[in-house]
Enzyme design. Structure first.
Site, mmCIF file in Angstrom:
data_model
loop_
_atom_site.group_PDB
_atom_site.id
_atom_site.type_symbol
_atom_site.label_atom_id
_atom_site.label_comp_id
_atom_site.label_asym_id
_atom_site.label_seq_id
_atom_site.Cartn_x
_atom_site.Cartn_y
_atom_site.Cartn_z
ATOM 1 N N HIS A 41 -10.845 63.915 59.080
ATOM 2 C CA HIS A 41 -11.272 63.109 60.515
ATOM 3 C C HIS A 41 -11.940 62.692 60.457
ATOM 4 O O HIS A 41 -12.644 61.734 61.330
ATOM 5 C CB HIS A 41 -9.459 63.278 60.841
ATOM 6 C CG HIS A 41 -9.547 62.390 61.562
ATOM 7 N ND1 HIS A 41 -8.663 61.009 61.412
ATOM 8 C CD2 HIS A 41 -9.482 62.407 62.842
ATOM 9 C CE1 HIS A 41 -8.934 59.817 62.002
ATOM 10 N NE2 HIS A 41 -9.236 61.144 63.404
ATOM 11 N N TYR A 83 -15.233 60.376 62.472
ATOM 12 C CA TYR A 83 -16.295 59.606 63.456
ATOM 13 C C TYR A 83 -17.712 59.593 63.562
ATOM 14 O O TYR A 83 -18.499 59.579 64.766
ATOM 15 C CB TYR A 83 -15.376 59.979 64.784
ATOM 16 C CG TYR A 83 -14.299 59.796 65.467
ATOM 17 C CD1 TYR A 83 -14.070 58.443 66.373
ATOM 18 C CD2 TYR A 83 -12.965 60.008 64.212
ATOM 19 C CE1 TYR A 83 -13.069 58.028 66.453
ATOM 20 C CE2 TYR A 83 -11.531 59.701 64.709
ATOM 21 C CZ TYR A 83 -11.860 58.904 65.680
ATOM 22 O OH TYR A 83 -10.868 57.299 65.796
ATOM 23 N N HIS A 127 -6.719 49.957 54.733
ATOM 24 C CA HIS A 127 -7.024 50.157 56.716
ATOM 25 C C HIS A 127 -8.613 50.412 56.490
ATOM 26 O O HIS A 127 -9.192 50.746 57.349
ATOM 27 C CB HIS A 127 -5.557 51.436 56.781
ATOM 28 C CG HIS A 127 -5.806 52.642 57.301
ATOM 29 N ND1 HIS A 127 -6.769 51.684 59.359
ATOM 30 C CD2 HIS A 127 -6.616 53.348 58.487
ATOM 31 C CE1 HIS A 127 -6.577 52.367 60.199
ATOM 32 N NE2 HIS A 127 -6.819 54.075 59.033
ATOM 33 N N PHE A 128 -8.261 52.257 55.308
ATOM 34 C CA PHE A 128 -9.957 52.853 54.801
ATOM 35 C C PHE A 128 -10.939 51.231 55.228
ATOM 36 O O PHE A 128 -12.497 51.586 56.135
ATOM 37 C CB PHE A 128 -9.902 53.194 53.873
ATOM 38 C CG PHE A 128 -11.048 54.652 53.741
ATOM 39 C CD1 PHE A 128 -11.493 55.471 54.639
ATOM 40 C CD2 PHE A 128 -11.878 53.288 52.995
ATOM 41 C CE1 PHE A 128 -12.090 56.479 54.107
ATOM 42 C CE2 PHE A 128 -13.164 54.643 52.887
ATOM 43 C CZ PHE A 128 -13.582 55.879 53.277
ATOM 44 N N HIS A 129 -10.846 49.983 54.284
ATOM 45 C CA HIS A 129 -11.811 49.416 54.378
ATOM 46 C C HIS A 129 -12.036 48.892 55.629
ATOM 47 O O HIS A 129 -13.535 48.349 55.569
ATOM 48 C CB HIS A 129 -12.097 48.497 52.991
ATOM 49 C CG HIS A 129 -11.812 49.639 51.996
ATOM 50 N ND1 HIS A 129 -11.538 50.496 51.116
ATOM 51 C CD2 HIS A 129 -12.387 49.045 50.697
ATOM 52 C CE1 HIS A 129 -11.747 50.375 49.695
ATOM 53 N NE2 HIS A 129 -12.977 50.077 50.043
ATOM 54 N N ARG A 154 -1.624 53.600 45.293
ATOM 55 C CA ARG A 154 -3.261 53.255 45.223
ATOM 56 C C ARG A 154 -3.409 55.051 44.570
ATOM 57 O O ARG A 154 -2.883 54.952 43.088
ATOM 58 C CB ARG A 154 -3.446 54.109 46.683
ATOM 59 C CG ARG A 154 -2.862 55.604 47.519
ATOM 60 C CD ARG A 154 -3.581 55.626 48.766
ATOM 61 N NE ARG A 154 -2.858 56.968 48.678
ATOM 62 C CZ ARG A 154 -3.363 57.456 50.428
ATOM 63 N NH1 ARG A 154 -4.439 57.641 50.191
ATOM 64 N NH2 ARG A 154 -2.615 58.554 50.772
ATOM 65 N N ARG A 155 -4.756 54.974 44.182
ATOM 66 C CA ARG A 155 -5.434 55.951 42.709
ATOM 67 C C ARG A 155 -4.382 55.688 41.725
ATOM 68 O O ARG A 155 -4.545 56.552 41.273
ATOM 69 C CB ARG A 155 -4.928 57.139 43.824
ATOM 70 C CG ARG A 155 -5.546 57.871 45.333
ATOM 71 C CD ARG A 155 -4.722 59.330 45.206
ATOM 72 N NE ARG A 155 -5.755 59.806 46.019
ATOM 73 C CZ ARG A 155 -4.541 60.107 47.391
ATOM 74 N NH1 ARG A 155 -2.748 60.381 46.887
ATOM 75 N NH2 ARG A 155 -5.068 61.092 48.377
#
Length: 550
Positions: free
Chosen positions: A221, A225, A371-373, A436-437
């Site tokens: 996580h 950042y 969300h990640f992208h 996913r995956r």
């Protein structure tokens, strides 16, 4: 006074990192293209390569390789610009770190290509890769820390020579970023050195699965950042100069980076809300701490809009939103980071969803990938692209021509369009339950799965179209990097834009540069969030033998 031009030897260090970043982009984006086409049922891979090899290479090279190389190159150049030329011994240290990172990258990528490390970006146990893959990852992390601490020592050397003076804001932000990276890397270093390597060599029969995942997300996580803070640096320090304005508040900017050190590290378990081996009470605590991460992001949004408005009104803007029209949208150095900021708004909102009860519905779906992208693939990548348009010419003694500025705008719009199509489709498909995956499958021609492949917007085909546009944008960016590095006209006029602070800004308190206080507070929060659950995992965590599924 800050030196205007970077020392040529420092420039070579920075350029080496940046060029490696875009080599990673080239390979990782190519893997991503074929991955999307396979998932959409458009192409069939040859027997000697698998979808999951592509997925692993795509995640490792882009999420770890591209970002880390670019960040270190950007920070190194900025430190040389703002705190002076690196001493010879620290420059050698940075080269040593680069060599370790690059050797580790080659080793890890080689074993992915060889089919000996198809364990995906998160390398969850009990999936087992070759031990040399984990050793490659370890060399990469160690190298990044070596280079990072060369910059930290340079910063403290500047402080020693300028006692009583406030440190340059870029240096303060750099040290905050490196400290966050170093503290977060403790988790992945511990799990790789003391769990994965002995287990993969067969020296121990089992691995504590829950502990390994917890240590990974202790790192995973704050890694987000580590990607975002250099983008924030650009927004705070570079963008005001490009738009002809000034930084809204030096104190606010420094505080934001310190708050990220405090609140981005002890919250990794919110990625494990569906993990059975962690009690609900400790998950709840980390969800509460996660909510605090929104505070520095909201402070950044306030600061940026204040900067935009002040700059616009200084140029004669009238009315409530007249300043919005005064922003230089025809300058790719501003346009790319600005679009990145806009994308971060829905990305941040999606993060709140993932930190709520709705996570149970979307956790193992394409929603998370979307969300990640939209959170990293656009706010981070587009900001880094925007930096590239002036950073590489600054380091190579060249310039961004009006023609290449237009090409850059095309690249920016193409990337944003592809990401909007792909990530929106992923979010909608996630709500529909698409996992996913997973490679292309019709699940035995099940009607629901066939509907996922249909022609409406939320479909595998639409996702593949967005991915193809992203690939085109990535290849165009690689060409732009080559042009700016070797073919653009020579010029000594390209600057490293560092904005001044607004004249009416408050004086920066000394407390904001007392690193001992902030690092101590960070470790206190980490101990509160992790000590008891980790001890319980060590005593009661389930062990698993290695498993290979490919």
């Amino acid at each position: 006074m800050m030196p205007e031009k970077i020392n040529q030897f420092d420039a070579k260090v920075a350029l080496a990192h940046l060029w490696m970043a875009f080599i990673a982009i080239f390979i990782g984006a190519t893997c991503g293209l074929f991955q999307g086409l396979v998932r959409g049922g458009v192409v069939v891979l040859p027997s000697w390569v698998s979808y999951y090899q592509l997925l692993t290479a795509h995640g490792v090279l882009l999420a770890i390789g591209f970002t880390t190389y670019f960040i270190l190159g950007f920070l190194y150049a900025g430190m040389s610009r703002t705190t002076g030329t690196f001493p010879h011994h620290l420059r050698k240290t940075a080269w040593l770190g680069f060599a370790s990172m690059t050797f580790g990258t080659i080793v890890a990528t080689g074993f992915i290509i060889a089919g000996q490390a198809t364990v995906l970006y998160t390398f969850y146990a009990p999936l087992k890769a070759s031990p040399w893959y984990y050793i490659g990852l370890a060399l990469f992390i160690v190298g990044s820390l070596v280079t990072g601490f060369a910059m930290v020592f340079h910063y403290f050397g500047w402080r020693k020579q300028h006692k009583g003076q406030s440190t340059p804001i870029f240096g303060h932000m750099t040290v905050a970023t490196i400290f966050l990276w170093a503290i977060s890397c403790i988790g992945v270093v511990v799990t790789v050195l003391f769990q994965f390597i002995p287990w993969s060599f067969g020296w121990v029969p089992t691995i504590n699965v829950v502990l390994s995942r917890t240590l990974f997300w202790y790192f995973g996580h704050p890694l987000v950042y580590f990607w975002l803070l250099p983008a924030y640096m650009a927004w705070y320090v570079v963008i005001p100069k490009i738009i002809g304005g000034k930084m809204f508040s030096d104190s606010l900017a420094r505080l934001v980076f310190l708050l990220f050190i405090l609140f981005s590290i002890p919250v990794g378990a919110h990625h494990q809300l569906q993990e059975a081996g962690i009690s609900q009470g400790w998950k709840y605590l980390q969800v509460c701490l996660t909510t605090m991460v929104a505070l520095p992001s909201l402070m950044t949004a306030f600061s940026m809009f204040a900067t935009f408005e002040i700059a616009g009104r200084a140029k004669g803007a009238k009315g409530l939103f007249g300043w919005f029209k005064k922003l230089p949208y025809n300058d790719v150095r501003f346009l790319a980071p600005f679009i990145a900021m806009v994308f971060f708004i829905p990305g941040g909102a999606g993060g709140i969803v993932n930190n709520s009860a709705m996570d149970a519905m979307v956790h193992n779906t394409l929603w998370i990938v979307g969300h990640f992208h939209i959170t990293v693939g656009t706010p981070v990548a587009l900001t880094f692209f925007g930096l590239t348009y002036w950073l590489i010419p600054y380091l190579t003694g060249r310039k961004l021509t009006p023609l290449m500025n237009k090409v850059g705008i095309i690249q920016t719009v193409l990337w944003a369009t592809g990401m909007a199509i792909m990530s929106t489709s992923m979010h909608l498909m996630g709500i529909a339950g698409v996992p996913r995956r997973t490679a292309y499958t019709t699940y035995g021609d099940h009607p629901t799965a066939l509907n996922w492949l249909s022609g409406h917007f939320a479909s595998e085909h639409t996702m593949a179209v967005g991915g193809a546009l992203l690939f085109m944008a990535a290849m165009l960016m690689v060409y732009i990097v080559l042009h700016l590095s070797f073919w653009a006209p020579k010029s000594d006029e390209t600057e490293f834009p560092i904005s001044e602070v607004a004249s009416d800004a408050e004086h920066t308190p000394k407390l904001l540069e007392n690193w001992k206080v902030w690092i101590a507070l960070c470790f206190i929060l980490i101990l509160i969030a992790y000590t008891i659950p980790v001890v319980d995992m060590i005593n009661n965590g389930p062990g698993s033998p290695p498993i290979r599924t490919w």
